[in-house]
Design an enzyme around this catalytic site. Structure first.
Site, mmCIF file in Angstrom:
data_model
loop_
_atom_site.group_PDB
_atom_site.id
_atom_site.type_symbol
_atom_site.label_atom_id
_atom_site.label_comp_id
_atom_site.label_asym_id
_atom_site.label_seq_id
_atom_site.Cartn_x
_atom_site.Cartn_y
_atom_site.Cartn_z
ATOM 1 N N CYS A 1 0.828 -1.215 0.000
ATOM 2 C CA CYS A 1 0.000 0.000 0.000
ATOM 3 C C CYS A 1 0.859 1.261 0.000
ATOM 4 O O CYS A 1 1.074 1.885 1.051
ATOM 5 C CB CYS A 1 -0.970 0.033 1.174
ATOM 6 S SG CYS A 1 -2.180 1.345 0.923
ATOM 7 N N THR B 1 -1.314 -4.308 -3.079
ATOM 8 C CA THR B 1 -2.470 -4.008 -2.218
ATOM 9 C C THR B 1 -3.386 -5.224 -2.116
ATOM 10 O O THR B 1 -3.312 -6.139 -2.943
ATOM 11 C CB THR B 1 -3.325 -2.848 -2.799
ATOM 12 O OG1 THR B 1 -3.896 -3.291 -4.041
ATOM 13 C CG2 THR B 1 -2.530 -1.581 -3.012
ATOM 14 N N CYS C 1 -6.025 2.028 -4.395
ATOM 15 C CA CYS C 1 -5.558 2.574 -3.122
ATOM 16 C C CYS C 1 -6.514 3.671 -2.669
ATOM 17 O O CYS C 1 -6.565 4.734 -3.292
ATOM 18 C CB CYS C 1 -4.134 3.131 -3.309
ATOM 19 S SG CYS C 1 -3.398 3.654 -1.772
HETATM 20 C C1 LIG Z 1 -0.874 0.227 6.937
HETATM 21 C C2 LIG Z 1 -1.413 -0.553 5.785
HETATM 22 C C3 LIG Z 1 -2.444 -0.030 5.030
HETATM 23 C C4 LIG Z 1 -2.935 -0.719 3.930
HETATM 24 N N1 LIG Z 1 -3.985 -0.181 3.226
HETATM 25 C C5 LIG Z 1 -4.515 -0.867 2.190
HETATM 26 C C6 LIG Z 1 -5.674 -0.366 1.510
HETATM 27 O O1 LIG Z 1 -6.231 0.669 1.862
HETATM 28 N N2 LIG Z 1 -6.158 -1.079 0.475
HETATM 29 C C7 LIG Z 1 -5.589 -2.264 0.081
HETATM 30 O O2 LIG Z 1 -6.093 -2.877 -0.860
HETATM 31 N N3 LIG Z 1 -4.483 -2.762 0.702
HETATM 32 C C8 LIG Z 1 -3.940 -2.101 1.742
HETATM 33 N N4 LIG Z 1 -2.854 -2.619 2.420
HETATM 34 C C9 LIG Z 1 -2.097 -3.760 1.833
HETATM 35 C C10 LIG Z 1 -2.725 -5.125 2.046
HETATM 36 O O3 LIG Z 1 -2.959 -5.358 3.396
HETATM 37 C C11 LIG Z 1 -1.740 -6.173 1.483
HETATM 38 O O4 LIG Z 1 -1.362 -5.816 0.192
HETATM 39 C C12 LIG Z 1 -2.395 -7.548 1.460
HETATM 40 O O5 LIG Z 1 -2.672 -7.970 2.770
HETATM 41 C C13 LIG Z 1 -1.474 -8.536 0.749
HETATM 42 O O6 LIG Z 1 -1.944 -9.841 0.882
HETATM 43 P P1 LIG Z 1 -0.912 -11.065 0.889
HETATM 44 O O7 LIG Z 1 -1.738 -12.288 1.020
HETATM 45 O O8 LIG Z 1 0.008 -10.924 -0.247
HETATM 46 O O9 LIG Z 1 -0.043 -10.823 2.205
HETATM 47 P P2 LIG Z 1 -0.516 -10.842 3.712
HETATM 48 O O10 LIG Z 1 -1.986 -10.563 3.816
HETATM 49 O O11 LIG Z 1 0.399 -9.940 4.444
HETATM 50 O O12 LIG Z 1 -0.303 -12.346 4.157
HETATM 51 C C14 LIG Z 1 0.943 -12.990 4.117
HETATM 52 C C15 LIG Z 1 0.890 -14.164 5.075
HETATM 53 O O13 LIG Z 1 2.024 -15.004 4.872
HETATM 54 C C16 LIG Z 1 2.437 -15.491 6.118
HETATM 55 N N5 LIG Z 1 3.839 -15.915 6.032
HETATM 56 C C17 LIG Z 1 4.960 -15.163 6.019
HETATM 57 N N6 LIG Z 1 6.056 -15.940 5.977
HETATM 58 C C18 LIG Z 1 5.607 -17.220 5.953
HETATM 59 C C19 LIG Z 1 6.277 -18.487 5.925
HETATM 60 N N7 LIG Z 1 7.597 -18.592 5.907
HETATM 61 N N8 LIG Z 1 5.511 -19.599 5.901
HETATM 62 C C20 LIG Z 1 4.162 -19.528 5.914
HETATM 63 N N9 LIG Z 1 3.492 -18.360 5.957
HETATM 64 C C21 LIG Z 1 4.211 -17.214 5.983
HETATM 65 C C22 LIG Z 1 2.214 -14.324 7.062
HETATM 66 O O14 LIG Z 1 2.127 -14.749 8.406
HETATM 67 C C23 LIG Z 1 0.935 -13.731 6.524
HETATM 68 O O15 LIG Z 1 -0.210 -14.207 7.207
HETATM 69 C C24 LIG Z 1 -2.363 -1.975 3.563
HETATM 70 C C25 LIG Z 1 -1.351 -2.526 4.339
HETATM 71 C C26 LIG Z 1 -0.888 -1.839 5.453
HETATM 72 C C27 LIG Z 1 0.194 -2.454 6.303
#
Ligand SMILES: Cc1cc2nc3c(=O)[nH]c(=O)nc-3n(C[C@H](O)[C@H](O)[C@H](O)COP(=O)(O)OP(=O)(O)OC[C@H]3O[C@@H](n4cnc5c(N)ncnc54)[C@H](O)[C@@H]3O)c2cc1C
Length: 443
Positions: free
Chosen positions: A193, A338, A372
């Protein structure tokens, strides 16, 4: 003769030793071999959604999810928590409750990947063999890469919306702020984000106005980037917001050191390596350096030179191992990372993985859609939506670069429901259908 307290210390030490030995022997004896049709690594936004899609199609246990965390956070809410508009508990649910019942959850880290053997080893030593794998490991926050930051976060004035460990401190610091520099940073790495580092700045500015402190605050945005936002249409709108609200921007300045004793933050000027700018702070909101998770980065066969999962930007299939797909922040997709992007990627992963399972041609192409909601205060938001080329791909038939109450209400009230009730259950694949309907099929 041992004193009472030494006896107690000895007993505690013995108990600790026995517990450790028990843990050790348990870990040694409990090494298990699992096998499944689909392994999902990571149970965050992407992992949960993919697991939900396939657990409902397959038999019980055909889907395994490796996820170490007991708690699942809706991270987009952190922005509102930092501004005191939501509570941390509103953003959190037990992982158990968001993963599909039909899937087997291994509460562990994936630590070693052997894609040639279709095998993953966990931290506890379990092995998982899979037919297909979807990797959704997100990003790792590297607070320790800024000199002095980890200690500084324990001191007054320093906070970060990026971690559940610090996000509630942000609002405490807004309340405590009296006068001086309020500095907001954007690191010199890919981030999740890209709008979040500045959203909290606009919220802080509004908060200071509401509470009569604005005259005494110098609000400064120090960003490593050469622009305020990567898409021209929204960058122009945000530059206007900064001008109107007297927010100073220092482009190409990267936070490298924090000195909490002196309340100083040191920034490297990226256009003039070796030259530094030191600023005093009363409030320092840090967006930390980020990278792909260590365990993924170390799997050289799976990642590109920057350490991100190396997938096709169109199909999301791994470039070398065609039974592996990637979704979300851990991939090297050249779009803004995001949750909204994850939702659109879900459709592509679903269609292409289904096809790969039947050995058919992959039908779906990802255009890089991401979004975003740039919250600009306690009642306004610019809803940025765009594709790989930085071209706006707006859902609503109105100019979304304008600050609007309607978009803010959507961010605050609609999106959390969309996330918990639809996205994590695999039912939300982005707004494409609605965009087409609202634009009469013209885009
Ligand atoms: C402050 C903030 C504001 C945001 N605002 C927005 C917004 O307004 N709109 C929007 O769309 N997005 C927003 N986001 C971004 C959004 O939250 C992420 O882009 C999204 O969660 C990505 O999903 P993901 O599944 O890739 O990663 P995540 O949801 O982060 O999940 C990754 C998972 O992998 C696990 N993991 C890590 N290492 C390992 C391992 N070795 N083995 C097994 N599991 C592991 C972690 O524990 C975690 O649960 C924001 C993020 C933040 C921090």
């Amino acid at each position: 003769m041992l004193s009472k307290s030494s006896k107690l210390a000895t007993t505690v030490a013995q108990e600790f030793f026995l517990r450790e030995r028990k843990c050790f022997s348990t870990a040694m004896t409990l090494k298990k071999k699992h096998s499944c049709k689909l392994l999902v690594v990571g149970g965050g936004s992407g992992g949960c959604s993919v697991a939900a899609k396939y657990a409902s199609k397959f038999q019980k246990g055909d889907v395994i999810v490796i996820e170490p965390s007991e708690k699942h956070y809706y991270q987009p809410m952190f922005t509102l928590i930092g501004g005191g508009m939501k509570k941390l508990e509103d953003s959190c649910k037990p992982t158990k409750s968001v993963l599909p019942k039909n899937a087997l959850w291994l509460k562990d880290y994936a630590v070693k990947f052997d894609p040639a053997k279709n095998q993953v080893i966990t931290k506890d030593g379990d092995s998982v063999e899979y037919e297909f794998m979807v990797m959704a490991m997100g990003l790792q926050l590297n607070f320790d890469q800024v000199d002095g930051l980890v200690d500084a976060l324990k001191t007054p004035g320093v906070c970060s919306n990026y971690s559940p460990a610090y996000v509630t401190k942000t609002y405490e610091e807004l309340k405590k702020f009296k006068e001086g520099n309020a500095i907001f940073t954007f690191p010199n790495t890919p981030v999740k984000c890209a709008g979040a580092p500045q959203k909290i700045m606009y919220i802080a500015e509004h908060y200071f106005r509401k509470t009569g402190k604005r005259d005494k605050a110098n609000i400064i945005y120090n960003t490593s980037l050469p622009v305020v936002f990567g898409v021209k249409k929204y960058a122009e709108a945000l530059m206007k917001v900064c001008e109107q609200r007297n927010i100073k921007i220092n482009m190409r300045h990267n936070l490298v050191k924090v000195l909490p004793d002196k309340k100083e933050a040191v920034f490297e000027n990226l256009d003039s390596p070796g030259s530094h700018l030191t600023l005093n702070y009363s409030l320092l909101h840090v967006s930390p350096p980020m990278s792909s998770p260590k365990q993924l980065k170390e799997s050289k066969e799976l990642v590109d030179s920057a350490g991100f999962l190396d997938v096709s930007k169109e199909t999301l299939q791994h470039k070398k191992y065609d039974n592996i797909f990637g979704i979300g922040d851990c991939t090297n997709l050249p779009t803004s990372k995001t949750g909204a992007a994850v939702a659109s990627q879900l459709k592509v992963v679903r269609m292409n993985l289904d096809a790969r399972m039947k050995n058919e041609k992959l039908p779906a192409t990802y255009l890089g859609y991401t979004s975003c909601p740039l919250v600009t205060g306690y009642n306004s938001c610019i809803l940025a939506e765009f594709d790989y080329n930085g071209q706006p791909l707006e859902t609503f038939p109105l100019d979304q670069s304008k600050e609007r109450l309607s978009m803010f209400m959507m961010k605050k009230y609609v999106m959390p429901h969309l996330y918990w009730s639809l996205m994590l259950r695999g039912y939300w694949e982005g707004p494409e259908v609605y965009r087409k309907l609202l634009h009469l099929g013209l885009c």
